[in-house]
Design a protein around this motif. Structure first.
Motif, short mmCIF file in Angstrom:
data_model
loop_
_atom_site.label_atom_id
_atom_site.label_comp_id
_atom_site.label_asym_id
_atom_site.label_seq_id
_atom_site.Cartn_x
_atom_site.Cartn_y
_atom_site.Cartn_z
N GLY A 52 3.82 52.75 96.14
CA GLY A 52 5.24 52.42 96.29
C GLY A 52 5.46 51.58 97.67
N VAL A 53 4.96 52.08 98.65
CA VAL A 53 4.79 51.30 99.70
C VAL A 53 4.33 49.93 99.73
CG1 VAL A 53 4.45 51.07 102.19
CG2 VAL A 53 5.28 53.39 101.43
N LYS A 54 3.13 50.13 99.10
CA LYS A 54 2.29 48.60 98.74
C LYS A 54 3.12 47.92 98.07
CE LYS A 54 -1.92 46.84 96.77
NZ LYS A 54 -3.11 47.30 96.22
N GLY A 55 3.79 48.30 96.93
CA GLY A 55 4.62 47.44 96.24
C GLY A 55 5.50 46.95 96.65
N PHE A 56 6.48 47.60 97.40
CA PHE A 56 7.82 47.17 98.03
C PHE A 56 7.46 46.10 99.19
CE2 PHE A 56 11.22 47.49 101.16
CZ PHE A 56 12.27 46.97 100.43
N LEU A 57 6.36 46.35 99.85
CA LEU A 57 5.87 45.24 100.77
C LEU A 57 5.50 44.19 100.32
CD1 LEU A 57 3.78 47.39 103.54
CD2 LEU A 57 6.07 46.31 103.63
N SER A 58 4.56 44.09 98.88
CA SER A 58 4.47 43.04 98.11
C SER A 58 5.64 42.29 97.75
CB SER A 58 3.48 43.41 96.90
OG SER A 58 3.00 42.34 96.13
N PHE A 59 6.51 42.88 97.28
CA PHE A 59 7.99 42.45 96.85
C PHE A 59 8.63 41.55 97.73
CE2 PHE A 59 12.61 43.09 96.77
CZ PHE A 59 12.93 42.22 95.92
N LEU A 60 8.39 42.18 99.12
CA LEU A 60 8.91 41.35 100.08
C LEU A 60 8.63 40.31 100.56
CD1 LEU A 60 9.97 44.50 102.69
CD2 LEU A 60 11.41 42.99 101.00
N ALA A 101 -3.46 54.38 104.46
CA ALA A 101 -2.56 53.37 105.38
C ALA A 101 -2.80 52.10 105.25
CB ALA A 101 -2.83 53.86 106.69
N LEU A 102 -4.04 51.37 105.13
CA LEU A 102 -4.35 50.17 104.85
C LEU A 102 -4.08 49.71 103.60
CD1 LEU A 102 -7.87 49.91 106.74
CD2 LEU A 102 -5.63 48.71 107.41
N ILE A 103 -4.07 50.51 102.43
CA ILE A 103 -3.79 50.11 101.06
C ILE A 103 -2.46 49.98 101.22
CG2 ILE A 103 -3.11 51.32 98.93
CD1 ILE A 103 -5.93 52.29 98.66
N SER A 104 -1.38 50.76 101.84
CA SER A 104 -0.14 50.56 101.90
C SER A 104 0.28 49.47 102.57
CB SER A 104 0.63 51.64 102.89
OG SER A 104 0.39 52.81 102.21
N VAL A 105 -0.21 48.99 103.80
CA VAL A 105 0.09 47.89 104.61
C VAL A 105 -0.57 46.56 103.93
CG1 VAL A 105 -0.35 46.78 106.90
CG2 VAL A 105 0.23 49.10 106.65
N SER A 106 -1.75 46.72 103.23
CA SER A 106 -2.14 45.43 102.44
C SER A 106 -1.24 44.85 101.48
CB SER A 106 -3.44 45.98 101.62
OG SER A 106 -3.33 46.71 100.72
N GLY A 107 0.18 45.63 101.18
CA GLY A 107 0.74 45.12 100.27
C GLY A 107 1.36 44.08 100.58
N VAL A 108 1.39 43.47 101.92
CA VAL A 108 2.02 42.19 102.34
C VAL A 108 1.21 41.21 101.90
CG1 VAL A 108 2.59 41.17 104.49
CG2 VAL A 108 2.88 43.55 104.37
N PHE A 109 0.07 41.30 101.54
CA PHE A 109 -0.91 40.31 101.20
C PHE A 109 -1.33 40.52 99.92
CE2 PHE A 109 -1.08 40.30 105.96
CZ PHE A 109 -0.48 38.94 106.23
N SER A 110 -1.13 41.37 99.36
CA SER A 110 -1.78 41.81 97.85
C SER A 110 -1.11 40.98 96.69
CB SER A 110 -1.57 43.15 97.73
OG SER A 110 -2.47 43.79 98.53
N VAL A 111 -0.88 39.46 97.02
CA VAL A 111 -0.15 38.86 96.04
C VAL A 111 -1.28 37.62 95.26
CG1 VAL A 111 2.05 39.08 96.77
CG2 VAL A 111 0.85 37.31 97.70
N THR A 112 -2.60 38.10 95.23
CA THR A 112 -3.48 37.24 94.83
C THR A 112 -3.24 36.19 93.55
OG1 THR A 112 -5.07 38.50 95.97
CG2 THR A 112 -5.99 36.97 94.30
#
Length: 461
Positions: A52-60, A101-112
């Motif tokens: 969820g954290v990863k997805g929300f960061l990806s959304f942002l 923790a890194l999986i969660s934060v990686s959502g910022v750039f997980s938009v390949t």
């Protein structure tokens, strides 16, 4: 068919996607083990929180990365997204807590996918895009044909450490491939020579995009369709393999064979069938057909209690894989050349949000209906999950209801669009659809008294 001059660059996109998801596919079995060891209580709820954290960061971040790639080019941002998406892999064995923790934060750039689809849009003509998008999406299925089975075999024979090492090596190869081989796709005349060009906050603000969605009927309908259809798909992907093992009692070999079958059929559907459907029944009807297959698949999963039902539903699931590339083509047909990154970033952001909500939602519904997805066998004298649950797969029935709503919404997506001056253009699904000549995309007819701001605006001054 994609022209020969563009085939090499499309192949570059295919290789990047294949290597990235093949590496993660290898980790399917070790991932379940690490989850259970790190979070022995409420494993799937914790998985939902992490995702969820990863997805929300990806959304942002998706609109910002898409807008920046429209200005400064695709390659640098493709390299960035691949690097940070694969960065958590080696930490699975180094430190599980750092890994999550890194999986969660990686959502910022997980938009390949967002950058890849914009990359493909740069190098293909409009009538070629549905085929190219289908090829890229089919690559995701192809990466899952063998990688989970290979990962499970290596894990059982040599341990999880070797699997993580192999996945890390593949990730490094993917990063090197982007850096040394993949060329820039955005023409020089549309890129800025300086990295100091500012972009407006309105281009990077995902909530501003959502606010503008309501002013554009076509965009609103597409976004709601994507959200309602991908939410159950994201939840299903997070728990389905363990569901097959614990509830339907699939053996590990049967699970690997099931993944391979669905992957192969998905490749066929997204490479051969998708192009035929787009040419014969059009873009919108292809989306509706894919949603219909997804509805049938989820309903079958929900009520199915025998292995043969899962195999039959799996064939339908492969057919439903045409939905996302058809939706991406629909968005791309309506976006101007300098707005492809923003357009695909918008869709990827919604999918990222679903990637966060879906796993948590499915885990909660399983818990609510007392369907326990644990690695431990039922205790002696205790009724099995199948005996304790009237409906074998309640989350899948919820997903079927969501897809039914998506199908109803998609019916109202217009097959024709109008320019800002009110002139009727060709159908967006047609091969010669207007390419947003004035830089305005996905706009609705406006009157002199009503000034509706389009969702996708010019980012190049």
């Amino acid at each position: 068919m994609v022209r020969g001059s563009c085939r090499a660059r499309v192949t570059h996109a295919v290789v990047v996607i294949f290597l990235e998801f093949f590496a993660w596919g290898l980790l399917t079995t070790p991932m379940l083990t690490v989850l259970h060891e790190t979070f022995p209580q409420h494993t799937f709820l914790m998985n939902g929180l992490v995702q969820g954290v990863k997805g929300f960061l990806s959304f942002l971040s998706a609109p910002l990365i898409g807008a920046l790639s429209d200005i400064w080019g695709r390659k640098s941002f493709l390299l960035m997204t691949v690097f940070f998406t694969c960065a958590p892999i080696p930490f699975m064995r180094i430190s599980p807590w750092w890994y999550f923790a890194l999986i969660s934060v990686s959502g910022v750039f997980s938009v390949t996918f967002s950058v890849i689809f914009a990359y493909v849009a740069d190098i293909t003509e409009e009538y070629e895009r549905s085929t190219a998008y289908g090829l890229v999406s089919a690559t995701f299925a192809a990466s899952l044909v063998t990688s989970p089975a290979i990962g499970a075999f290596l894990s059982a024979k040599y341990g999880d450490s070797l699997v993580v090492l192999v996945a890390t090596v593949i990730a490094v190869v993917d990063i090197a491939f982007v850096f040394f081989v993949v060329p820039e796709s955005l023409p020089n005349k549309t890129r800025l020579s300086s990295w100091g060009f500012p972009i407006s906050w309105k281009q990077a603000d995902p909530f501003a995009s959502l606010r503008r969605v309501g002013k554009d009927t076509t965009v609103l309908l597409i976004c709601v369709t994507v959200f309602l259809s991908y939410l159950p798909e994201a939840g299903q992907y997070s728990s389905f393999f363990l569901y097959l093992k614990q509830v339907i009692e699939f053996s590990p070999e049967a699970i690997a064979a099931f993944i391979a079958m669905v992957g192969i059929l998905s490749i066929v559907a997204q490479t051969l069938l998708l192009g035929v459907l787009m040419r014969t029944i059009g873009n919108k009807n292809t989306v509706l057909l894919g949603l219909g297959f997804q509805l049938l698949q989820l309903a079958w999963y929900g009520f199915g209690s025998e292995p043969w039902m899962m195999w039959a539903a799996g064939t339908v699931a492969a057919m439903s894989s045409i939905t996302f590339p058809a939706v991406s083509a629909l968005v791309s047909h309506s976006a101007s050349p300098d707005q492809q990154g923003v357009a695909q970033g918008m869709i990827t952001g919604i999918r990222g949000l679903c990637n966060g909500l879906g796993p948590a939602l499915y885990g909660f519904i399983f818990f609510l209906f007392n369907v326990e997805l644990s690695e431990l066998p039922p205790a002696e004298g205790r009724p099995s999950t199948m005996e304790r649950s009237v409906i074998p797969g309640p989350p899948f029935l919820f997903g079927a209801c969501a897809v039914l709503l998506a199908l109803l919404v998609a019916v109202f997506i217009p097959t024709q669009r109008r320019r800002e001056d009110g002139e009727e253009t060709l159908k967006s699904a047609g091969p010669s659809s207007a390419h947003a000549q004035n830089g305005i995309s996905l706009t609705t007819p406006t009157s002199d008294a009503e000034d509706i701001e389009p969702l996708l605006q010019d980012s190049i001054m």
